[in-house]
Design a protein around this motif. Structure first.
Motif, PDB file in Angstrom:
ATOM      1  N   TYR A   1       0.700  -1.085   0.046  1.00  0.00           N
ATOM      2  CA  TYR A   1       0.124   0.046  -0.010  1.00  0.00           C
ATOM      3  C   TYR A   1       0.992   1.133   0.032  1.00  0.00           C
ATOM      4  O   TYR A   1       0.606   2.386  -0.653  1.00  0.00           O
ATOM      5  N   VAL A   2       2.087   1.392   0.878  1.00  0.00           N
ATOM      6  CA  VAL A   2       2.723   2.303   0.978  1.00  0.00           C
ATOM      7  C   VAL A   2       3.629   2.436  -0.331  1.00  0.00           C
ATOM      8  O   VAL A   2       3.716   3.605  -0.709  1.00  0.00           O
ATOM      9  N   ALA A   3       4.293   1.505  -0.822  1.00  0.00           N
ATOM     10  CA  ALA A   3       5.008   1.450  -2.057  1.00  0.00           C
ATOM     11  C   ALA A   3       4.052   2.093  -3.132  1.00  0.00           C
ATOM     12  O   ALA A   3       4.579   3.063  -4.016  1.00  0.00           O
ATOM     13  N   ASP A   4       2.815   1.599  -3.175  1.00  0.00           N
ATOM     14  CA  ASP A   4       1.756   2.026  -4.413  1.00  0.00           C
ATOM     15  C   ASP A   4       1.748   3.497  -4.274  1.00  0.00           C
ATOM     16  O   ASP A   4       1.829   4.127  -5.225  1.00  0.00           O
ATOM     17  N   ALA A   5       1.476   4.220  -2.765  1.00  0.00           N
ATOM     18  CA  ALA A   5       1.270   5.633  -2.893  1.00  0.00           C
ATOM     19  C   ALA A   5       2.650   6.376  -3.247  1.00  0.00           C
ATOM     20  O   ALA A   5       2.326   7.196  -4.024  1.00  0.00           O
ATOM     21  N   LEU A   6       3.631   5.886  -3.101  1.00  0.00           N
ATOM     22  CA  LEU A   6       4.921   6.611  -3.369  1.00  0.00           C
ATOM     23  C   LEU A   6       5.313   6.208  -4.910  1.00  0.00           C
ATOM     24  O   LEU A   6       5.916   7.279  -5.332  1.00  0.00           O
ATOM     25  N   TRP A   7       5.031   5.317  -5.396  1.00  0.00           N
ATOM     26  CA  TRP A   7       5.118   5.059  -6.641  1.00  0.00           C
ATOM     27  C   TRP A   7       4.237   6.133  -7.454  1.00  0.00           C
ATOM     28  O   TRP A   7       4.522   6.620  -8.540  1.00  0.00           O
ATOM     29  N   HIS A   8       3.135   6.387  -7.152  1.00  0.00           N
ATOM     30  CA  HIS A   8       2.027   7.075  -7.688  1.00  0.00           C
ATOM     31  C   HIS A   8       2.010   8.479  -6.923  1.00  0.00           C
ATOM     32  O   HIS A   8       1.049   9.052  -6.838  1.00  0.00           O
ATOM     33  N   GLU A   9       3.000   9.231  -6.480  1.00  0.00           N
ATOM     34  CA  GLU A   9       3.318  10.109  -5.686  1.00  0.00           C
ATOM     35  C   GLU A   9       2.928  11.453  -6.437  1.00  0.00           C
ATOM     36  O   GLU A   9       2.213  12.198  -5.738  1.00  0.00           O
ATOM     37  N   GLU A  10       2.609  11.549  -7.654  1.00  0.00           N
ATOM     38  CA  GLU A  10       2.215  12.705  -8.551  1.00  0.00           C
ATOM     39  C   GLU A  10       1.018  13.007  -8.267  1.00  0.00           C
ATOM     40  O   GLU A  10       0.292  13.968  -8.414  1.00  0.00           O
TER      41      GLU A  10
END
Length: 482
Positions: free
Chosen positions: A297-306
């Motif tokens: 969940y966190v990695a997804d958020a940071l990957w799609h940070e934009e």
């Protein structure tokens, strides 16, 4: 924790700042941090969360500002009294959860086993550790980014620039933690410091919010947020007066939104896993699942940070106590509640049940990511072959409302995916205690409240087109249920 996020009704030029859920489709800007999304009272930490603008802000002149709210009825959270209560209640709730998670009964609704004294809360070492963590993340924020993007147009017709390097910071942080653990860093001792660390984070959030409020007193009018400009110091301290507080190019709100809190959440989970391994020889399957689901969940958020740049937290809310406390304290210390519970209350979990839980989380993630990706693709390029065939409803604003694909199933399919994942995070903790389901209960209440605000703002924005959309898509979050 968040996502994630609480806005005033506005009119005229400020009405363009009213935030709307992604389900409005085409023209609706927006993306999908977790709650993060965020968070506490705003977006879910994918909160983190997932709502969007009806349209980009309408630019005004450099002297344009949100008019102070004259009526207390128009203020969210019960106005100044409600804001004052939340300033006290939210930290108290966080400490209650930390205390009962390690108690024998682990009763969510019962009293805590004891009230910690000052010596159990205050620790210079914990404060130094927290400040070191924030300094590390700030340094990683300043590293060269793989991409620099512009945010929404502001009232003075300018656009701020933001580095997109959150995932890069996560990878570097992981490497540094791995090197530290291999060199003997006692990460497994971190769970014993959760109380003083949470106290240090709360204290930091209060001081930081006060400094932000003072900074906003000398900010130009066009830099103020509409929602935090009520004229009441308590309410504005809570919601935040300045929209994008910065020093040079360092954007405090954007930095705090997804980085220190979300990564600290993952770090605390890992520390709890390591301590369980020390206590019992190896981590339990339940602990592995919780760590894996929440890391994804966190990695997804940071990957799609934009995507966070078009959420309400960034484009509408000021940066005050609500977001500062949510980002720095609430997210890491309450979102890690399932892992905390498992350390002190181990639960048996067989492979068949674990497989079912993994499938449930995968379904939730598929809906969550699919809905947000479809929305973002349509927003950027409605002619994209992946979304060109979707049915829409035109509006008087020139925007389009999606009424097919994910957004024809329910009005908030991203919320549905988020809630399914929240259930999957809690199920490894068994069903004998309510405490591990606090996040699911809290997040359900948060999203229902947010959805109700979205409905009202969308009705104001789109009028008859919104009525037609609601007829075409009657269910809000859960098909055939709500």
């Amino acid at each position: 924790m968040g996502r994630g996020r609480v806005h005033l009704k506005t009119s005229g030029q400020e009405r363009a700042l009213s935030k709307l859920s992604a389900e409005t489709g085409a023209g609706a800007a927006g993306s999908d941090p977790p709650r993060h999304r965020g968070h506490l009272l705003g977006d879910g930490v994918g909160c983190v969360s997932l709502t969007d603008f009806c349209e980009p802000p309408t630019p005004g002149g450099p002297e344009t500002m949100a008019p102070p709210q004259s009526s207390r009825a128009s203020l969210d959270f019960g106005g100044p009294l409600g804001a004052a209560a939340l300033i006290l209640l939210l930290p108290a709730t966080m400490f209650h959860l930390l205390l009962v998670a390690r108690s024998g009964p682990a009763r969510l609704l019962g009293p805590p086993p004891y009230l910690p004294g000052p010596e159990a809360l205050w620790s210079p070492r914990a404060l130094l550790l927290l400040l070191t963590w924030l300094g590390l993340q700030a340094a990683l924020y300043l590293l060269p980014a793989r991409k620099v993007v512009e945010g929404q147009e502001l009232k003075n017709k300018s656009r701020l620039r933001y580095p997109v390097n959150g995932f890069q910071a996560l990878v570097v942080t992981g490497l540094l933690v791995g090197l530290g653990v291999s060199a003997g860093l006692p990460l497994g001792a971190l769970p014993e410091m959760l109380l003083p660390l949470a106290f240090a984070a709360t204290l930091t959030a209060f001081v930081f919010s006060l400094l932000l409020y003072l900074k906003a007193l000398v900010a130009p009018a066009y830099a103020l947020a509409p929602a935090g400009n009520s004229g009441n110091p308590i309410y504005d301290f809570f919601l935040g007066r300045e929209l994008n507080p910065r020093i040079c190019s360092f954007d405090f709100k954007y930095f705090c939104e997804l980085r220190p809190g979300l990564m600290a959440w993952v770090l605390i989970n890992l520390a709890l896993l390591l301590q369980e391994a020390e206590l019992r020889g190896s981590p339990s399957l339940a602990m592995w699942l919780v760590n894996g689901f929440q890391l994804l969940y966190v990695a997804d958020a940071l990957w799609h940070e934009e995507g966070v740049l078009t959420t309400m937290d960034i484009t509408h809310d000021g940066f005050g106590f609500m977001l500062a406390f949510g980002d720095l304290a609430w997210v890491p210390f309450t979102y890690s509640l399932q892992a905390q519970f498992l350390l002190y209350h181990p639960q048996p979990l067989g492979l068949p049940m674990a497989s079912v839980i993994c499938l449930l989380n995968a379904v939730g993630y598929y809906i969550f990511r699919g809905a947000n990706s479809q929305k973002n693709t349509f927003r950027k390029n409605p002619s994209d072959p992946r979304v060109a065939g979707l049915e829409t409803i035109p509006t008087a604003t020139g925007r389009q409302l999606l009424v097919s694909g994910w957004w024809g199933m329910v009005r908030h399919p991203n919320y549905l995916g988020d809630l399914i994942m929240a259930l999957a995070w809690s199920l490894p903790c068994g069903v004998s205690h309510l405490l591990p389901y606090f996040y699911l209960l809290y997040f359900t209440a948060l999203l229902v409240h947010r959805e109700a605000r979205d409905e009202q703002q969308c009705l104001q924005k789109y009028g008859l087109a919104w009525h037609e959309y609601c007829k075409r898509v009657p269910y809000r979050i859960v098909p055939y249920v709500y």
